[in-house]
Design an enzyme around this catalytic site. Structure first.
Site, PDB file in Angstrom:
ATOM      1  N   ASP A 182       0.802  -1.125  -0.056  1.00 42.97           N
ATOM      2  CA  ASP A 182      -0.239   0.039   0.065  1.00 42.97           C
ATOM      3  C   ASP A 182       0.859   1.226   0.046  1.00 42.97           C
ATOM      4  O   ASP A 182       2.347   1.185   0.056  1.00 42.97           O
ATOM      5  CB  ASP A 182      -0.900  -0.037   1.304  1.00 42.97           C
ATOM      6  CG  ASP A 182      -2.294   0.395   0.835  1.00 42.97           C
ATOM      7  OD1 ASP A 182      -2.378   1.389  -0.038  1.00 42.97           O
ATOM      8  OD2 ASP A 182      -3.204   0.103   1.452  1.00 42.97           O
ATOM      9  N   GLY A 223      -3.487   4.391  -8.215  1.00 40.36           N
ATOM     10  CA  GLY A 223      -3.419   5.320  -9.612  1.00 40.36           C
ATOM     11  C   GLY A 223      -2.582   6.712  -9.296  1.00 40.36           C
ATOM     12  O   GLY A 223      -2.388   7.191 -10.459  1.00 40.36           O
ATOM     13  N   ASP A 247     -10.586   3.105  -3.349  1.00 41.88           N
ATOM     14  CA  ASP A 247     -11.359   1.838  -3.024  1.00 41.88           C
ATOM     15  C   ASP A 247     -12.668   2.453  -3.525  1.00 41.88           C
ATOM     16  O   ASP A 247     -13.287   3.474  -3.423  1.00 41.88           O
ATOM     17  CB  ASP A 247     -11.299   1.760  -1.477  1.00 41.88           C
ATOM     18  CG  ASP A 247      -9.754   1.655  -1.086  1.00 41.88           C
ATOM     19  OD1 ASP A 247      -8.922   1.626  -1.597  1.00 41.88           O
ATOM     20  OD2 ASP A 247      -9.815   1.363   0.144  1.00 41.88           O
TER      21      ASP A 247
HETATM   22  C1  GLA Z   1      -6.009   1.418   1.248  1.00 39.81           C
HETATM   23  C2  GLA Z   1      -6.181   0.099   0.018  1.00 39.81           C
HETATM   24  C3  GLA Z   1      -7.219  -0.799   0.353  1.00 39.81           C
HETATM   25  C4  GLA Z   1      -7.012  -1.407   1.773  1.00 39.81           C
HETATM   26  C5  GLA Z   1      -6.870  -0.402   2.673  1.00 39.81           C
HETATM   27  C6  GLA Z   1      -6.102  -0.801   4.100  1.00 39.81           C
HETATM   28  O1  GLA Z   1      -7.290   2.204   1.110  1.00 39.81           O
HETATM   29  O2  GLA Z   1      -6.523   0.990  -1.214  1.00 39.81           O
HETATM   30  O3  GLA Z   1      -7.378  -1.933  -0.792  1.00 39.81           O
HETATM   31  O4  GLA Z   1      -5.627  -2.236   1.582  1.00 39.81           O
HETATM   32  O5  GLA Z   1      -5.841   0.492   2.249  1.00 39.81           O
HETATM   33  O6  GLA Z   1      -6.043   0.309   5.210  1.00 39.81           O
END
Ligand code: GLA
Length: 546
Positions: A182, A223, A247
């Site tokens: 991440d 992205g 997300d």
């Molecule tokens: C980000 C990612 C998610 C998830 C969360 C965990 O938002 O995009 O897919 O992994 O972190 O905190």
């Protein structure tokens, strides 16, 4: 069969062989017929489940075991789902003095005699014992997303920065098969994503070399900094995925303060749109529009079907975010339709392109499939009214004069064939997915204008390349006699390079890989330039352009 002698001088220098290949490819011998070369197998988009969407930071061993078991009992593993991915929340940011992870022994207990609580290899062993693969999660920065917790307290320092080699070695030693990285920390620290993710890729390669254990690489920087321009083959990886957006929805955890959240159809469509970068999706590299929200609160069965159709034509990773133990029959049928999964998992590994729009919000998307003349076509109605959406054969690269067969993969039914054009009535906010097979015009075959065998500072170039398509398929016939996959920069019309993978072909046979190249602005005068930073031993014989 003729055998060529290979002398390895450096990872990418095969001088003797290169000369022989050059003679073979550039000499007066007639060209091999283009269509006798085989499409080489490439890595396909990963399929599995991820804990984040339905369990947020509450993930633990018990939840993971139940989800893994459900992947088997629902029949999902039979149609290709295999990864059980543990997302954020497994680690609370503490390290031992030697820098290794402190793992909560209560959340991750021993599962079999002889195991020690607080050892992540316990859960990996369990997942493997079911014939599945295990995924883990970290952050590229010093503090990960737990500094902005969705549920539960703030935990700082949940990232791997400063510990890349140690952490990825630990993941491989535990036996994990997949790692998602991440960007919360990287973003906060204003780091360069291309640099950090390349460093992580090198740490993964080191871990693989030390353990012999492969870790599939999932880049998650939403992205930001346009990962499609640098993520294919970043740091030397042979296959990876990269997120192209945020997300779709924040986690919806049953019996928590966030239980009332809802996934939205427009949110899902927006992620689909942001995930379309066909020029970067090829030879084992995939845009990732996020874990699917199918089966989570918010979308109807129809919308779930549209969602899965969109991910399939995108060639997206098929990672389920719902709780697998509570899937409805309709959801399960959607997630396990083998004909739709086959579209996603097609051996060409390409992405759909929007090829026509018969009115605002009435879109025709086409994904080239590996059988000659076959396309997955999606008619998407984004408007609030039922409408007919039509398209011409040549919109999807087929001959207008030849009949085409039509299959409804959702219903497993053949429909009426058509010649020249077809249309379907599409309800508001719905989509029709078709697999169409017709005759395609013979592609135009080009020989290199310059070069043939890739050497440092000696690119292979094709000029005056024409196509009627905006983003045509370009099938590259090549020979890579080495044992390792070669990665070569492809630049179309001087634009941003994309790294294309050329797996080994054997010493005396040709193979093909296929890419989609943006030609939209230049008509018949396109230029494709393949370059390598060192002598690659790779011969590029020709390109066939749709
Ligand atoms: C980000 C990612 C998610 C998830 C969360 C965990 O938002 O995009 O897919 O992994 O972190 O905190």
């Amino acid at each position: 069969m003729r055998k060529l002698q290979v002398r390895k001088t450096s990872p990418c220098a095969l001088a003797i062989l290169a000369t022989l290949v050059a003679i073979l490819l550039c000499g007066s011998a007639p060209m091999h017929a283009q269509n006798t070369a085989r499409q080489i197998p490439i890595p396909l988009p990963p399929m599995g489940w991820s804990s984040w969407n339905s369990f947020s930071n509450t993930i633990d061993s018990q939840i993971t075991q139940k989800q893994a078991k459900a992947m088997i009992s629902t029949g999902m593993s039979k149609v290709g789902y295999q990864y059980v991915n543990i997302d954020e929340g497994w680690w609370l940011g503490q390290r031992h003095e030697d820098g290794s992870f402190v793992v909560d022994p209560n959340a991750w207990p021993a599962l079999a005699p002889g195991e020690k609580a607080g050892d992540m290899s316990n859960i990996v062993r369990y997942i493997h014992s079911l014939g599945l693969k295990a995924g883990i999660y970290t952050d590229a920065g010093e503090s990960g997303c737990s500094m902005y917790p969705d549920l539960g307290p703030v935990y700082m320092h949940t990232g791997s920065e400063g510990h890349y080699e140690q952490d990825f070695l630990q993941f491989a030693k535990w036996g994990f098969d997949y790692v998602k990285v991440d960007w919360c920390g990287g973003d906060k620290e204003n780091l360069s994503a291309a640099v950090q993710y390349a460093e992580i890729a090198r740490a993964i390669a080191l871990a693989e070399a030390k353990t012999g254990h492969h870790l599939y690489y999932s880049i998650c920087n939403w992205g930001k900094q346009s990962p499609w321009t640098w993520a294919p083959n970043v740091g030397g990886v042979a296959a990876d995925i990269w997120r192209t957006s945020g997300d779709i929805v924040a986690p919806i955890v049953a019996n928590s303060k966030n239980a009332d959240r809802k996934a939205s159809f427009p949110g899902m469509l927006s992620n689909f749109d942001q995930g379309i970068h066909p020029e970067a999706e090829h030879t084992g590299f995939y845009n990732d529009p996020d874990m699917m929200v199918i089966g989570m609160p918010g979308l109807t069965d129809t919308q779930n079907r549209v969602h899965f159709s969109l991910w399939a034509i995108s060639g997206a990773p098929l990672l389920v975010g719902a709780d697998l133990t509570t899937l409805s029959e309709a959801t399960l049928a959607t997630l396990t339709n083998p004909e739709v999964i086959a579209i996603d998992q097609d051996a060409l590994g390409l992405q759909s392109v929007k090829v026509a729009e018969s009115g605002a919000g009435l879109e025709v998307w086409s994904k080239p499939l590996s059988k000659p003349g076959e396309r997955a076509v999606l008619l998407l109605n984004r408007t609030a009214e039922a409408k007919a959406i039509s398209f011409l054969s040549h919109d999807i690269g087929l001959l207008d004069s030849s009949p085409a067969t039509v299959r409804d993969p959702w219903a497993h039914k053949d429909l009426e064939p058509f010649t020249g054009s077809d249309s379907a009535n599409v309800p508001a906010g719905d989509a029709v997915l078709l697999v169409i097979r017709g005759a395609e015009p013979k592609p135009t075959v080009y020989k290199p204008t310059r070069g043939a065998e890739l050497k440092a500072n000696h690119p292979v170039e094709f000029t005056h390349v024409a196509s009627a398509a905006r983003v045509p398929r370009v099938q590259i016939a090549y020979m890579n006699p080495d044992k390792a996959t070669r990665f070569v920069e492809l630049r179309v019309n001087g634009g941003t390079a994309t790294k294309v993978a050329f797996p080994p072909t054997g010493a005396s046979s040709l193979a093909t890989v296929t890419v989609e190249s943006p030609f939209e602005k230049t008509g018949a005068n396109n230029e494709l330039n393949f370059s390598a930073s060192c002598d690659s031993g790779l011969g590029i014989q020709s390109i066939a352009v749709e």
